[in-house]
Design a protein around this motif. Structure first.
Motif, PDB file in Angstrom:
ATOM      1  N   THR A 123      -9.555 -11.237   3.950  1.00  0.00           N
ATOM      2  CA  THR A 123      -9.979 -10.698   2.656  1.00  0.00           C
ATOM      3  C   THR A 123      -9.037 -11.283   1.612  1.00  0.00           C
ATOM      4  O   THR A 123      -7.910 -11.697   1.940  1.00  0.00           O
ATOM      5  CB  THR A 123      -9.887  -9.153   2.614  1.00  0.00           C
ATOM      6  OG1 THR A 123      -8.508  -8.770   2.714  1.00  0.00           O
ATOM      7  CG2 THR A 123     -10.725  -8.510   3.714  1.00  0.00           C
ATOM      8  N   ALA A 124      -9.488 -11.305   0.374  1.00  0.00           N
ATOM      9  CA  ALA A 124      -8.629 -11.812  -0.701  1.00  0.00           C
ATOM     10  C   ALA A 124      -7.354 -10.979  -0.807  1.00  0.00           C
ATOM     11  O   ALA A 124      -6.268 -11.520  -1.022  1.00  0.00           O
ATOM     12  CB  ALA A 124      -9.400 -11.810  -2.018  1.00  0.00           C
ATOM     13  N   GLU A 125      -7.490  -9.675  -0.618  1.00  0.00           N
ATOM     14  CA  GLU A 125      -6.335  -8.782  -0.704  1.00  0.00           C
ATOM     15  C   GLU A 125      -5.297  -9.124   0.366  1.00  0.00           C
ATOM     16  O   GLU A 125      -4.103  -9.163   0.101  1.00  0.00           O
ATOM     17  CB  GLU A 125      -6.798  -7.329  -0.556  1.00  0.00           C
ATOM     18  CG  GLU A 125      -5.790  -6.317  -1.030  1.00  0.00           C
ATOM     19  CD  GLU A 125      -5.437  -6.470  -2.502  1.00  0.00           C
ATOM     20  OE1 GLU A 125      -4.255  -6.266  -2.828  1.00  0.00           O
ATOM     21  OE2 GLU A 125      -6.309  -6.796  -3.329  1.00  0.00           O
ATOM     22  N   GLU A 126      -5.777  -9.372   1.571  1.00  0.00           N
ATOM     23  CA  GLU A 126      -4.888  -9.771   2.664  1.00  0.00           C
ATOM     24  C   GLU A 126      -4.101 -11.025   2.315  1.00  0.00           C
ATOM     25  O   GLU A 126      -2.908 -11.118   2.546  1.00  0.00           O
ATOM     26  CB  GLU A 126      -5.748 -10.085   3.888  1.00  0.00           C
ATOM     27  CG  GLU A 126      -5.474  -9.328   5.117  1.00  0.00           C
ATOM     28  CD  GLU A 126      -6.381  -9.791   6.246  1.00  0.00           C
ATOM     29  OE1 GLU A 126      -5.846  -9.817   7.348  1.00  0.00           O
ATOM     30  OE2 GLU A 126      -7.567 -10.116   6.042  1.00  0.00           O
ATOM     31  N   LEU A 127      -4.796 -12.006   1.774  1.00  0.00           N
ATOM     32  CA  LEU A 127      -4.151 -13.276   1.451  1.00  0.00           C
ATOM     33  C   LEU A 127      -3.177 -13.146   0.287  1.00  0.00           C
ATOM     34  O   LEU A 127      -2.156 -13.820   0.258  1.00  0.00           O
ATOM     35  CB  LEU A 127      -5.206 -14.346   1.142  1.00  0.00           C
ATOM     36  CG  LEU A 127      -5.991 -14.811   2.371  1.00  0.00           C
ATOM     37  CD1 LEU A 127      -7.153 -15.675   1.961  1.00  0.00           C
ATOM     38  CD2 LEU A 127      -5.096 -15.526   3.362  1.00  0.00           C
ATOM     39  N   LYS A 128      -3.475 -12.281  -0.654  1.00  0.00           N
ATOM     40  CA  LYS A 128      -2.555 -12.062  -1.789  1.00  0.00           C
ATOM     41  C   LYS A 128      -1.218 -11.550  -1.280  1.00  0.00           C
ATOM     42  O   LYS A 128      -0.174 -11.878  -1.821  1.00  0.00           O
ATOM     43  CB  LYS A 128      -3.136 -11.044  -2.767  1.00  0.00           C
ATOM     44  CG  LYS A 128      -4.099 -11.599  -3.743  1.00  0.00           C
ATOM     45  CD  LYS A 128      -4.445 -10.515  -4.743  1.00  0.00           C
ATOM     46  CE  LYS A 128      -5.671 -10.857  -5.528  1.00  0.00           C
ATOM     47  NZ  LYS A 128      -6.043  -9.762  -6.410  1.00  0.00           N
ATOM     48  N   ASN A 129      -1.270 -10.690  -0.270  1.00  0.00           N
ATOM     49  CA  ASN A 129      -0.051 -10.055   0.253  1.00  0.00           C
ATOM     50  C   ASN A 129       0.642 -10.883   1.326  1.00  0.00           C
ATOM     51  O   ASN A 129       1.633 -10.442   1.885  1.00  0.00           O
ATOM     52  CB  ASN A 129      -0.390  -8.669   0.799  1.00  0.00           C
ATOM     53  CG  ASN A 129      -0.880  -7.755  -0.285  1.00  0.00           C
ATOM     54  OD1 ASN A 129      -0.407  -7.800  -1.409  1.00  0.00           O
ATOM     55  ND2 ASN A 129      -1.861  -6.929   0.027  1.00  0.00           N
ATOM     56  N   TRP A 130       0.129 -12.056   1.629  1.00  0.00           N
ATOM     57  CA  TRP A 130       0.716 -12.887   2.683  1.00  0.00           C
ATOM     58  C   TRP A 130       1.817 -13.721   2.126  1.00  0.00           C
ATOM     59  O   TRP A 130       1.831 -14.366   1.190  1.00  0.00           O
ATOM     60  CB  TRP A 130      -0.385 -13.713   3.345  1.00  0.00           C
ATOM     61  CG  TRP A 130       0.120 -14.733   4.307  1.00  0.00           C
ATOM     62  CD1 TRP A 130       1.196 -14.624   5.139  1.00  0.00           C
ATOM     63  CD2 TRP A 130      -0.438 -16.028   4.553  1.00  0.00           C
ATOM     64  NE1 TRP A 130       1.324 -15.773   5.896  1.00  0.00           N
ATOM     65  CE2 TRP A 130       0.320 -16.651   5.541  1.00  0.00           C
ATOM     66  CE3 TRP A 130      -1.517 -16.709   4.033  1.00  0.00           C
ATOM     67  CZ2 TRP A 130       0.069 -17.907   6.031  1.00  0.00           C
ATOM     68  CZ3 TRP A 130      -1.786 -17.964   4.511  1.00  0.00           C
ATOM     69  CH2 TRP A 130      -1.000 -18.557   5.505  1.00  0.00           C
TER      70      TRP A 130
END
Length: 130
Positions: A123-130
């Motif tokens: 998800t975009a959210e997952e990638l933002k927090n990576w």
């Protein structure tokens, strides 16, 4: 990037458009996209494993039904080498109004190794927090 251009034309152009500006009800733009010109590791992860859910590109949120909702990853496709994936990513990072660094086969291989147990799209959210 001859192999990258071929892969883009046969696979990505259908949804993202010949000009990279995205197609309504299909996919958001690649042209002028911070996802394309930003962190190359995140872009590689998207192409390998896919992306699902809403995604914000150029301050606009794309979500279903405006776009299909999920981009499938190509990481499990044994017919597409890491070199070809590197070429298609380099092509979109250097085409249209984009001007970002190229991606190498080693870059793709590194991300594939990092997420080698992953089965579902990001998800975009997952990638933002990576």
């Amino acid at each position: 990037f001859p192999e990258g251009i071929r892969l883009f034309t046969s696979t990505y152009q259908t949804c993202h458009g010949e000009d990279g500006n995205g197609l309504t009800a299909q996919a958001p733009p690649l042209n002028n996209s911070e996802w394309v010109t930003g962190d190359k590791d995140k872009l590689i992860a998207i192409v390998l494993y896919g992306l699902t859910g809403p995604v914000k590109v150029n301050n606009k949120t794309y979500k279903s039904p405006e776009i299909s909702g999920e981009m499938p990853g190509l990481g499990q496709n044994k017919d597409i080498s890491d070199e070809t994936l590197a070429q298609v990513l380099s092509y979109i990072r250097r085409n249209w109004n984009n001007n970002a660094s190229a991606i190498t086969r080693e870059d793709v291989n590194k991300i594939r190794g990092h997420w080698n147990q992953r089965q579902q799209p990001f998800t975009a959210e997952e990638l933002k927090n990576w």
